[in-house]
Scaffold this motif. Structure first.
Motif, PDB file in Angstrom:
ATOM      1  N   ILE A 171      -2.159  -2.267 -10.825  1.00  0.00           N
ATOM      2  CA  ILE A 171      -2.163  -1.554  -9.544  1.00  0.00           C
ATOM      3  C   ILE A 171      -3.415  -0.881  -9.230  1.00  0.00           C
ATOM      4  CG2 ILE A 171      -1.329   0.502  -8.299  1.00  0.00           C
ATOM      5  CD1 ILE A 171       1.298   0.446 -10.285  1.00  0.00           C
ATOM      6  N   ILE A 172      -4.131  -1.157  -8.100  1.00  0.00           N
ATOM      7  CA  ILE A 172      -5.241  -1.005  -7.403  1.00  0.00           C
ATOM      8  C   ILE A 172      -5.415   0.362  -6.978  1.00  0.00           C
ATOM      9  CG2 ILE A 172      -7.290  -1.516  -5.967  1.00  0.00           C
ATOM     10  CD1 ILE A 172      -5.822  -4.470  -5.981  1.00  0.00           C
ATOM     11  N   LYS A 173      -6.268   1.323  -7.420  1.00  0.00           N
ATOM     12  CA  LYS A 173      -6.497   2.620  -6.976  1.00  0.00           C
ATOM     13  C   LYS A 173      -7.588   2.994  -6.235  1.00  0.00           C
ATOM     14  CE  LYS A 173      -6.805   7.306  -9.027  1.00  0.00           C
ATOM     15  NZ  LYS A 173      -7.061   7.961 -10.475  1.00  0.00           N
ATOM     16  N   GLY A 174      -7.552   3.632  -5.235  1.00  0.00           N
ATOM     17  CA  GLY A 174      -8.630   4.287  -4.516  1.00  0.00           C
ATOM     18  C   GLY A 174      -8.522   5.880  -4.402  1.00  0.00           C
ATOM     19  N   ASP A 175      -9.434   6.704  -4.588  1.00  0.00           N
ATOM     20  CA  ASP A 175      -9.179   8.110  -4.347  1.00  0.00           C
ATOM     21  C   ASP A 175      -9.169   8.398  -2.593  1.00  0.00           C
ATOM     22  OD1 ASP A 175      -9.640   8.888  -6.676  1.00  0.00           O
ATOM     23  OD2 ASP A 175     -11.456   8.800  -6.838  1.00  0.00           O
ATOM     24  N   THR A 176      -9.651   7.581  -1.843  1.00  0.00           N
ATOM     25  CA  THR A 176      -9.325   7.699  -0.359  1.00  0.00           C
ATOM     26  C   THR A 176      -8.989   6.488   0.117  1.00  0.00           C
ATOM     27  OG1 THR A 176     -11.622   6.738   0.125  1.00  0.00           O
ATOM     28  CG2 THR A 176     -11.471   9.258  -0.296  1.00  0.00           C
TER      29      THR A 176
ATOM     30  N   VAL B 215       1.118  -1.231   0.054  1.00  0.00           N
ATOM     31  CA  VAL B 215       0.009   0.083   0.053  1.00  0.00           C
ATOM     32  C   VAL B 215       0.886   1.113   0.068  1.00  0.00           C
ATOM     33  CG1 VAL B 215      -1.780   1.415   1.260  1.00  0.00           C
ATOM     34  CG2 VAL B 215      -1.729  -1.119   1.083  1.00  0.00           C
ATOM     35  N   PHE B 216       0.566   2.172  -0.735  1.00  0.00           N
ATOM     36  CA  PHE B 216       1.468   3.412  -1.177  1.00  0.00           C
ATOM     37  C   PHE B 216       0.368   4.447  -1.433  1.00  0.00           C
ATOM     38  CE2 PHE B 216       1.811   1.067  -5.087  1.00  0.00           C
ATOM     39  CZ  PHE B 216       1.873   1.954  -6.118  1.00  0.00           C
ATOM     40  N   ASP B 217       0.884   5.751  -1.349  1.00  0.00           N
ATOM     41  CA  ASP B 217       0.398   7.008  -1.567  1.00  0.00           C
ATOM     42  C   ASP B 217       0.786   7.671  -2.881  1.00  0.00           C
ATOM     43  OD1 ASP B 217       2.519   8.539  -0.982  1.00  0.00           O
ATOM     44  OD2 ASP B 217       1.401   9.537   0.885  1.00  0.00           O
ATOM     45  N   GLU B 218       0.361   8.545  -3.268  1.00  0.00           N
ATOM     46  CA  GLU B 218       0.602   9.549  -4.365  1.00  0.00           C
ATOM     47  C   GLU B 218       1.940   9.816  -4.457  1.00  0.00           C
ATOM     48  OE1 GLU B 218      -0.377  11.716  -8.270  1.00  0.00           O
ATOM     49  OE2 GLU B 218      -1.244   9.899  -7.154  1.00  0.00           O
TER      50      GLU B 218
ATOM     51  N   GLU C 101     -11.841   3.869   0.323  1.00  0.00           N
ATOM     52  CA  GLU C 101     -12.173   3.226  -1.296  1.00  0.00           C
ATOM     53  C   GLU C 101     -11.071   2.340  -1.512  1.00  0.00           C
ATOM     54  OE1 GLU C 101     -12.687   4.612  -5.820  1.00  0.00           O
ATOM     55  OE2 GLU C 101     -12.667   6.046  -4.471  1.00  0.00           O
ATOM     56  N   LEU C 102      -9.994   2.430  -1.122  1.00  0.00           N
ATOM     57  CA  LEU C 102      -9.030   1.417  -1.547  1.00  0.00           C
ATOM     58  C   LEU C 102      -9.054   0.187  -0.664  1.00  0.00           C
ATOM     59  CD1 LEU C 102      -6.377   0.662  -2.693  1.00  0.00           C
ATOM     60  CD2 LEU C 102      -5.034   1.523  -1.216  1.00  0.00           C
ATOM     61  N   GLY C 103      -9.587   0.538   0.720  1.00  0.00           N
ATOM     62  CA  GLY C 103     -10.000  -0.798   1.503  1.00  0.00           C
ATOM     63  C   GLY C 103     -11.177  -1.660   1.023  1.00  0.00           C
ATOM     64  N   GLN C 104     -12.010  -0.783   0.537  1.00  0.00           N
ATOM     65  CA  GLN C 104     -13.277  -1.529   0.088  1.00  0.00           C
ATOM     66  C   GLN C 104     -12.908  -2.349  -1.087  1.00  0.00           C
ATOM     67  OE1 GLN C 104     -16.030   1.898  -0.493  1.00  0.00           O
ATOM     68  NE2 GLN C 104     -16.731   1.907   1.825  1.00  0.00           N
ATOM     69  N   LYS C 105     -12.128  -1.663  -2.056  1.00  0.00           N
ATOM     70  CA  LYS C 105     -11.772  -2.567  -3.117  1.00  0.00           C
ATOM     71  C   LYS C 105     -10.816  -3.729  -2.793  1.00  0.00           C
ATOM     72  CE  LYS C 105     -11.593   1.071  -6.639  1.00  0.00           C
ATOM     73  NZ  LYS C 105     -10.921   1.822  -7.764  1.00  0.00           N
ATOM     74  N   LEU C 106      -9.942  -3.673  -1.763  1.00  0.00           N
ATOM     75  CA  LEU C 106      -9.371  -4.980  -1.346  1.00  0.00           C
ATOM     76  C   LEU C 106     -10.132  -6.023  -0.766  1.00  0.00           C
ATOM     77  CD1 LEU C 106      -6.098  -3.332  -0.124  1.00  0.00           C
ATOM     78  CD2 LEU C 106      -6.437  -4.029  -2.339  1.00  0.00           C
ATOM     79  N   ALA C 107     -11.157  -5.408   0.068  1.00  0.00           N
ATOM     80  CA  ALA C 107     -12.024  -6.385   0.489  1.00  0.00           C
ATOM     81  C   ALA C 107     -12.965  -7.013  -0.061  1.00  0.00           C
ATOM     82  CB  ALA C 107     -13.083  -5.577   1.536  1.00  0.00           C
ATOM     83  N   ALA C 108     -13.498  -6.505  -1.537  1.00  0.00           N
ATOM     84  CA  ALA C 108     -14.203  -7.203  -2.666  1.00  0.00           C
ATOM     85  C   ALA C 108     -13.129  -8.194  -3.493  1.00  0.00           C
ATOM     86  CB  ALA C 108     -14.702  -6.227  -3.372  1.00  0.00           C
ATOM     87  N   ASP C 109     -11.793  -8.031  -3.146  1.00  0.00           N
ATOM     88  CA  ASP C 109     -10.953  -8.696  -4.062  1.00  0.00           C
ATOM     89  C   ASP C 109     -10.915 -10.234  -3.673  1.00  0.00           C
ATOM     90  OD1 ASP C 109      -8.609  -9.983  -5.215  1.00  0.00           O
ATOM     91  OD2 ASP C 109      -8.110  -8.196  -5.797  1.00  0.00           O
ATOM     92  N   PRO C 110     -11.051 -11.373  -4.413  1.00  0.00           N
ATOM     93  CA  PRO C 110     -11.359 -12.638  -4.028  1.00  0.00           C
ATOM     94  C   PRO C 110      -9.875 -13.186  -3.497  1.00  0.00           C
ATOM     95  CG  PRO C 110     -11.200 -12.628  -6.254  1.00  0.00           C
ATOM     96  CD  PRO C 110     -11.626 -11.245  -6.102  1.00  0.00           C
ATOM     97  N   ASP C 111      -8.922 -12.498  -3.825  1.00  0.00           N
ATOM     98  CA  ASP C 111      -7.554 -12.941  -3.113  1.00  0.00           C
ATOM     99  C   ASP C 111      -7.228 -12.530  -1.806  1.00  0.00           C
ATOM    100  OD1 ASP C 111      -6.624 -14.211  -5.404  1.00  0.00           O
ATOM    101  OD2 ASP C 111      -5.379 -12.460  -6.221  1.00  0.00           O
ATOM    102  N   THR C 112      -8.194 -11.998  -1.116  1.00  0.00           N
ATOM    103  CA  THR C 112      -8.261 -11.589   0.308  1.00  0.00           C
ATOM    104  C   THR C 112      -9.100 -12.707   1.043  1.00  0.00           C
ATOM    105  OG1 THR C 112     -10.026 -10.174   0.207  1.00  0.00           O
ATOM    106  CG2 THR C 112      -7.654  -9.248   0.042  1.00  0.00           C
TER     107      THR C 112
END
Length: 528
Positions: A390-395, A345-348, A398-409
């Motif tokens: 690379i997975i992107k979230g504006d916040t 996980v990293f930022d801009e 939002e990034l956490g929600q995308k990771l939670a929805a990823d089947p690899d988690t």
């Protein structure tokens, strides 16, 4: 073992199977000892427009371990064995000593064949911007770095890594391999490309030659003095990986032609195996659209590593060639590996600092000439974000929600825990002390500049270490500790390195012990 008449299509004193760094050094040394040498290479030759030949040396970062003090290096490598709970008997001790003593003469040998050792300009780009102490090689004026993976171990202060001078579009492993191929060509050593070797020819327990397929037709090469297997590991043999490696999957950044034929051929000859579960064990990024994985770089810049629950679990300034072992904690109740994949996980701020992929392997086409496995990672990482690598979230949420929805988690991801993890890490940055994992203060930068990003990290690295057991003379050994006559090996195929490895060691071993293998096989008495 066979008395059947062989229709030999070619012959040489010494047959070298595999044209990477170990094969080149072996061939040069055997030729310099007076032998007629033939190199057989599975991959196709490069063309004017395509790089087709991608041995591990050429794909590597090019760092060559050179011990500043031989006795201290022996102490260090012995301690690496011991902390891994590996045996260090009299035989192992003799091998470590021989390896270190040979490594200490690598630079003089490289210079003798035309190499020019480099300075800061030739270092791997991954290391140039890191806080490393420079090492100076007195005889060559080369500049490298002190780079012990385990600096807390006695003897580590002698471990230095250097690079061959980058020149004419060749850098890192490509520059080293260019030096070696120039020396092979200068000696007029023939190389037969597109020659897949499948079997050794054996008679009465002795190796007589090799058999394989070239241009769709069978061929056989007589080896009057012996055969040297330098054909790499089994990084791209899924069956062998499943049999020998854990945890799975393991993704590799090196040569896709390394599919384990050397292991199979040695077994046919009755060889013992060793180090089959050992890897130069890093993490890698692997995407279905690309045939090989990518290495990583600069993980301490506004970054953390988290598991599938959203928890940080390590010092991101990790042990570079052993970190893969940290991913192997299987959870019997979650019935998965919660760190496979892990997430970077990293930022801009980090996105703008440069590529998250390192600049060797797939990202270092020799002289810029691309091949089927090459890829130029974008400097700002935007192309890979647009590809979805690379997975992107504006916040952060939002990034956490995308990771939670990823089947690899595996439905383990807790967004609230993830947000608390980042907040805790940012607090350490403000305090100037990582109280969880002791990351150095100069690597503590907060993750507070959106958008935010994540990349999946899988166990992996450049190469396996396992293969036929060999002795101090690079002879392939049987389980009863007798050598398979006229059969030698060198390089990552049955490397001397076990569980714990230090960066630059495989290249140094190939140069050091390739000379031993080449001289010894050239000294064999012809069988006819």
């Amino acid at each position: 073992m066979t008395k059947k008449k062989i229709d030999w299509t070619d012959e040489a004193d010494v047959v070298v199977v595999g044209y990477g760094g170990a094969g080149a050094v072996t061939a040069i040394s055997a030729a310099d000892a007076g032998a007629k040498v033939l190199i057989l290479e599975k991959q196709l030759q490069d063309t004017d427009t395509s790089t087709n030949h991608t041995p591990s040396t050429r794909m590597s970062g090019g760092g060559i371990l050179n011990p500043e003090d031989t006795e201290k290096a022996i102490e260090y490598f012995t301690n690496l064995r011991r902390i891994a709970n590996e045996s260090v008997d009299e035989e192992e001790s003799a091998m470590i000593r021989r390896l270190c003593e040979q490594m200490a003469t690598n630079f003089s040998w490289l210079e003798s064949i035309g190499a020019v050792m480099g300075g800061v300009e030739s270092m791997s780009p991954t290391f140039k911007n890191m806080d490393m102490i420079h090492a100076h090689h007195k005889e060559t004026n080369a500049v490298g770095i002190y780079d012990a993976d385990f600096p807390e171990i006695p003897g580590s202060e002698a471990i230095c890594v250097f690079w061959v001078k980058a020149t004419d579009g060749f850098r890192g492993g490509a520059a080293l391999f260019k030096t070696l191929t120039n020396a092979v060509e200068k000696r007029n050593i023939p190389v037969m490309y597109g020659s897949g070797i499948e079997h050794l020819v054996l008679e009465d327990g002795e190796v007589r030659g090799v058999r394989g397929i070239r241009d769709g037709k069978p061929f056989a090469v007589k080896a009057k003095r012996g055969v040297v297997l330098t054909c790499g590991g089994f990084e791209f043999n899924e069956k062998m990986k499943s049999d020998y490696l854990r945890p799975l999957p393991v993704e590799f950044t090196g040569n896709p032609a390394n599919t384990g034929e050397g292991v199979s051929m040695a077994q046919e000859a009755g060889a013992d195996l060793w180090h089959m579960n050992c890897i130069s064990f890093r993490v890698a990024m692997k995407f279905p659209e690309h045939p090989i994985a990518f290495g990583t770089q600069h993980h301490t810049k506004a970054s953390i590593f988290i598991d599938q629950r959203g928890s940080r679990f390590t010092n991101e300034r990790f042990k570079l060639h052993a970190f893969g072992y940290e991913l192997s904690n299987f959870d019997c109740y979650a019935t998965c590996y919660p760190r496979i994949p892990a997430f970077w996980v990293f930022d801009e701020k980090r996105r703008q600092m440069g590529p998250i992929a390192n600049k060797h392997g797939a990202c270092n086409p020799p002289k810029g000439k691309m091949g089927p496995i090459h890829y130029i990672w974008s400097e700002d990482n935007m192309e890979e974000i647009n590809k979805g690598w690379i997975i992107k979230g504006d916040t952060l949420e939002e990034l956490g929600q995308k990771l939670a929805a990823d089947p690899d988690t595996h439905n383990l991801f807790d967004v609230d825990n993830f947000l608390k993890t980042v907040d805790r890490y940012n607090g350490f940055c403000a305090e100037g002390e990582d109280r969880d994992f002791l990351r150095p203060q100069n690597g503590l930068q907060p993750i507070d500049d959106g958008p935010y990003y994540a990349a999946k990290l899988w166990p992996g690295g450049p190469n396996t270490q396992g293969g036929p057991r060999r002795n101090i003379e690079c002879q392939v050994m049987r389980p009863d500790k007798t050598p398979v006559k006229r059969l030698y090996s060198c390089g990552e195929l049955g490397s001397f390195f076990g569980m714990l490895y230090n960066g630059g060691g495989n290249l140094a071993e190939s140069i050091a012990m390739g000379r031993v293998a080449g001289e010894n096989v050239a000294g064999e008495k012809p069988w006819e």
